[in-house]
Design a protein around this motif. Sequence first.
Motif, short mmCIF file in Angstrom:
data_model
loop_
_atom_site.label_atom_id
_atom_site.label_comp_id
_atom_site.label_asym_id
_atom_site.label_seq_id
_atom_site.Cartn_x
_atom_site.Cartn_y
_atom_site.Cartn_z
N LYS A 70 0.82 -1.22 0.00
CA LYS A 70 0.00 0.00 0.00
C LYS A 70 0.85 1.26 0.00
O LYS A 70 0.59 2.19 -0.77
N SER A 71 1.86 1.34 0.84
CA SER A 71 2.68 2.56 0.90
C SER A 71 3.40 2.82 -0.42
O SER A 71 3.55 3.98 -0.84
N GLU A 98 0.75 4.22 -2.82
CA GLU A 98 0.47 5.62 -2.48
C GLU A 98 1.59 6.54 -2.96
O GLU A 98 1.33 7.64 -3.46
N GLN A 99 2.81 6.07 -2.84
CA GLN A 99 3.96 6.87 -3.29
C GLN A 99 3.89 7.06 -4.81
O GLN A 99 4.06 8.17 -5.30
N LYS A 103 -0.82 10.02 -3.64
CA LYS A 103 -1.93 10.28 -2.73
C LYS A 103 -2.03 9.15 -1.72
O LYS A 103 -1.42 8.10 -1.90
N THR A 104 -2.80 9.40 -0.67
CA THR A 104 -3.02 8.36 0.34
C THR A 104 -4.46 7.86 0.21
O THR A 104 -5.35 8.59 -0.24
N TYR A 105 -4.66 6.63 0.63
CA TYR A 105 -5.98 5.99 0.54
C TYR A 105 -6.43 5.53 1.91
O TYR A 105 -5.74 4.77 2.58
N ASP A 106 -7.62 6.02 2.33
CA ASP A 106 -8.20 5.55 3.59
C ASP A 106 -8.78 4.15 3.41
O ASP A 106 -8.79 3.35 4.34
#
Length: 98
Positions: free
Chosen positions: A24-25, A28-29, A33-36
């Motif tokens: 996941k990280s 996102e990189q 963006k980041t994902y909840d």
Amino acid sequence: MMCGGTTDVKDADESVQQICNKVKSHVEQKAGKTYDVFTAKSYKSQLVAGTNFFIKVHVGGDDHLHIRVWEKLPCNGGDLELSGIQLSKSHHDPIEYF
């Protein structure tokens, strides 16, 4: 499944969700963006020198993305490597090789 070909689409299970959690990280990189929400929905796999997983991931609302993760053979450490990402996918977009 033919050697080198992908399987039919399967519903994601806990082992596929664990793969998603581990990368996941990195996703996102790459996406910036980041994902909840980051829930594996379905996948295809391909046997190579390890296994490629092509995974449809729900990231909130109607948004999905497709990720390709390579799981190395146990004799090569069994590590996971994010190989690719496709943004702006919907629930109905088929999982294709990329």
